[in-house]
Design a protein around this motif. Sequence first.
Motif, PDB file in Angstrom:
ATOM      1  N   THR A 133       0.423   3.978  -2.929  1.00 19.88           N
ATOM      2  CA  THR A 133      -0.018   5.363  -2.696  1.00 19.88           C
ATOM      3  C   THR A 133       0.994   6.389  -3.202  1.00 19.88           C
ATOM      4  O   THR A 133       0.632   7.545  -3.404  1.00 19.88           O
ATOM      5  CB  THR A 133      -0.313   5.613  -1.203  1.00 19.88           C
ATOM      6  OG1 THR A 133       0.851   5.321  -0.427  1.00 19.88           O
ATOM      7  CG2 THR A 133      -1.493   4.783  -0.731  1.00 19.88           C
ATOM      8  N   VAL A 146      -9.043  -0.117   4.700  1.00 21.65           N
ATOM      9  CA  VAL A 146      -8.205  -0.183   3.498  1.00 21.65           C
ATOM     10  C   VAL A 146      -9.077  -0.522   2.284  1.00 21.65           C
ATOM     11  O   VAL A 146      -8.909   0.076   1.219  1.00 21.65           O
ATOM     12  CB  VAL A 146      -7.051  -1.202   3.657  1.00 21.65           C
ATOM     13  CG1 VAL A 146      -6.307  -1.399   2.329  1.00 21.65           C
ATOM     14  CG2 VAL A 146      -6.083  -0.768   4.746  1.00 21.65           C
ATOM     15  N   ALA A 186      -3.560   0.766   6.625  1.00 25.04           N
ATOM     16  CA  ALA A 186      -2.792  -0.445   6.317  1.00 25.04           C
ATOM     17  C   ALA A 186      -1.765  -0.727   7.411  1.00 25.04           C
ATOM     18  O   ALA A 186      -1.617  -1.877   7.848  1.00 25.04           O
ATOM     19  CB  ALA A 186      -2.109  -0.302   4.958  1.00 25.04           C
ATOM     20  N   TYR A 211      -5.437  -6.047  -4.424  1.00 25.05           N
ATOM     21  CA  TYR A 211      -5.376  -5.633  -3.019  1.00 25.05           C
ATOM     22  C   TYR A 211      -6.650  -5.985  -2.259  1.00 25.05           C
ATOM     23  O   TYR A 211      -6.602  -6.269  -1.071  1.00 25.05           O
ATOM     24  CB  TYR A 211      -5.032  -4.150  -2.913  1.00 25.05           C
ATOM     25  CG  TYR A 211      -3.625  -3.906  -3.390  1.00 25.05           C
ATOM     26  CD1 TYR A 211      -2.538  -4.425  -2.704  1.00 25.05           C
ATOM     27  CD2 TYR A 211      -3.378  -3.202  -4.562  1.00 25.05           C
ATOM     28  CE1 TYR A 211      -1.243  -4.240  -3.155  1.00 25.05           C
ATOM     29  CE2 TYR A 211      -2.093  -3.008  -5.018  1.00 25.05           C
ATOM     30  CZ  TYR A 211      -1.029  -3.534  -4.307  1.00 25.05           C
ATOM     31  OH  TYR A 211       0.253  -3.358  -4.763  1.00 25.05           O
ATOM     32  N   ILE A 231       0.840  -1.203   0.000  1.00 25.36           N
ATOM     33  CA  ILE A 231       0.000   0.000   0.000  1.00 25.36           C
ATOM     34  C   ILE A 231       0.874   1.251   0.000  1.00 25.36           C
ATOM     35  O   ILE A 231       0.574   2.238  -0.679  1.00 25.36           O
ATOM     36  CB  ILE A 231      -0.977  -0.006   1.203  1.00 25.36           C
ATOM     37  CG1 ILE A 231      -2.030  -1.115   1.047  1.00 25.36           C
ATOM     38  CG2 ILE A 231      -1.637   1.365   1.399  1.00 25.36           C
ATOM     39  CD1 ILE A 231      -2.979  -0.977  -0.135  1.00 25.36           C
TER      40      ILE A 231
END
Length: 117
Positions: free
Chosen positions: A25, A77, A44, A98, A21
């Motif tokens: 990001t 998340v 996360a 994910y 993550i």
Amino acid sequence: MSFKFEKLKVWQKSIDLADEIDKLTKTFPKDEIYVLTSQMKRAADSISLNIAEGSTGQSNPEFKRFLSYALRSDIEVVNCLHLALKRGYISQEIFDKYYASCEEILAMLSALIKTLK
């Protein structure tokens, strides 16, 4: 010497998810850095942090409480993934990848919680 949480597969998977993550990001627009990027990274990270914090020196009911926090962070998340998809920051393929990781962690956390009755 190792800590109890380091032996938990769900903790190991949550560490992997947090790392992924974090990388994901970094591709988000800069104007999201203090909004969705920050929220998604904190959620996360919170999964593994709560597993670790609750695992050592705690009673089973206390550990369950921390695991429930980890579970909620996992769901957070997922919601962030939906927002990222809707805003066009990630593809459906990335979302699915994910999302599946979050589902796996959710199932593992739920199973661990059930063993602590």
